[in-house]
Motif scaffolding. Structure first.
Motif, mmCIF file in Angstrom:
data_model
loop_
_atom_site.group_PDB
_atom_site.id
_atom_site.type_symbol
_atom_site.label_atom_id
_atom_site.label_comp_id
_atom_site.label_asym_id
_atom_site.label_seq_id
_atom_site.Cartn_x
_atom_site.Cartn_y
_atom_site.Cartn_z
ATOM 1 N N UNK A 16 0.799 -1.229 0.000
ATOM 2 C CA UNK A 16 0.000 0.000 0.000
ATOM 3 C C UNK A 16 0.826 1.270 0.000
ATOM 4 N N UNK A 17 2.131 1.161 -0.147
ATOM 5 C CA UNK A 17 3.029 2.318 -0.138
ATOM 6 C C UNK A 17 3.478 2.654 -1.560
ATOM 7 N N UNK A 18 3.782 3.918 -1.799
ATOM 8 C CA UNK A 18 4.372 4.365 -3.061
ATOM 9 C C UNK A 18 3.601 3.905 -4.294
ATOM 10 N N UNK A 21 -0.581 -1.494 -4.663
ATOM 11 C CA UNK A 21 -1.831 -1.958 -4.082
ATOM 12 C C UNK A 21 -1.552 -2.535 -2.691
ATOM 13 N N UNK A 22 -2.609 -2.669 -1.892
ATOM 14 C CA UNK A 22 -2.483 -3.200 -0.531
ATOM 15 C C UNK A 22 -3.207 -4.540 -0.456
ATOM 16 N N UNK A 23 -2.427 -5.617 -0.266
ATOM 17 C CA UNK A 23 -2.982 -6.960 -0.148
ATOM 18 C C UNK A 23 -2.627 -7.526 1.220
ATOM 19 N N UNK A 41 -2.786 4.133 3.216
ATOM 20 C CA UNK A 41 -1.322 3.981 3.181
ATOM 21 C C UNK A 41 -0.877 2.590 3.614
ATOM 22 N N UNK A 42 -1.779 1.599 3.495
ATOM 23 C CA UNK A 42 -1.403 0.219 3.776
ATOM 24 C C UNK A 42 -1.282 -0.133 5.243
ATOM 25 N N UNK A 43 -1.857 0.706 6.114
ATOM 26 C CA UNK A 43 -1.771 0.430 7.555
ATOM 27 C C UNK A 43 -3.167 0.483 8.183
ATOM 28 N N UNK A 44 -3.377 -0.404 9.157
ATOM 29 C CA UNK A 44 -4.672 -0.477 9.833
ATOM 30 C C UNK A 44 -4.457 -1.021 11.243
ATOM 31 N N UNK A 45 -4.650 -0.181 12.248
ATOM 32 C CA UNK A 45 -4.543 -0.576 13.663
ATOM 33 C C UNK A 45 -3.265 -1.369 13.958
ATOM 34 N N UNK A 49 -0.182 -3.859 5.381
ATOM 35 C CA UNK A 49 -0.477 -4.665 4.198
ATOM 36 C C UNK A 49 0.803 -5.321 3.704
ATOM 37 N N UNK A 50 0.625 -6.389 2.945
ATOM 38 C CA UNK A 50 1.769 -7.124 2.428
ATOM 39 C C UNK A 50 2.199 -8.264 3.332
ATOM 40 N N UNK A 51 1.360 -8.597 4.323
ATOM 41 C CA UNK A 51 1.693 -9.640 5.287
ATOM 42 C C UNK A 51 0.554 -10.647 5.442
ATOM 43 N N UNK A 52 0.884 -11.779 6.039
ATOM 44 C CA UNK A 52 -0.102 -12.770 6.437
ATOM 45 C C UNK A 52 -0.645 -12.316 7.795
ATOM 46 N N UNK A 53 -1.909 -11.954 7.828
ATOM 47 C CA UNK A 53 -2.518 -11.419 9.054
ATOM 48 C C UNK A 53 -3.487 -12.401 9.703
#
Length: 77
Positions: A16-18, A21-23, A41-45, A49-53
């Motif tokens: 989600x940066x630069x 997309x944010x996955x 911006x790919x961040x939430x609490x 983004x870009x990780x296994x959550x």
């Protein structure tokens, strides 16, 4: 179109940066959170983004309920 399989390294590029997309991945499924306002911006609490959550969503107040409305873009290898 065939479903894409992402490695963790490939998934990390979708942070989600630069202009990327944010996955995020949950239980082996990769979701697109790019258009979700809470994922600016790919961040939430504290999650990025870009990780296994998988573990993080198990602790979230909403749980997996929010995943049903997200586009699925592939699976995690």
């Amino acid at each position: 179109m065939a479903e894409k399989t992402f490695t963790l390294e490939e998934l990390s590029q979708f942070n989600g940066q630069d202009g990327h997309k944010a996955y995020v991945a949950v239980e082996g499924v990769v979701y697109d959170v790019t258009g979700v306002g809470a994922w600016q911006a790919g961040k939430h609490h504290g999650n990025t983004a870009g990780h296994d959550l998988t573990d993080a969503i198990a602790q979230a107040p909403h749980g997996k309920a929010v995943l049903g409305s997200l586009p699925i873009v592939g699976k995690l290898a």
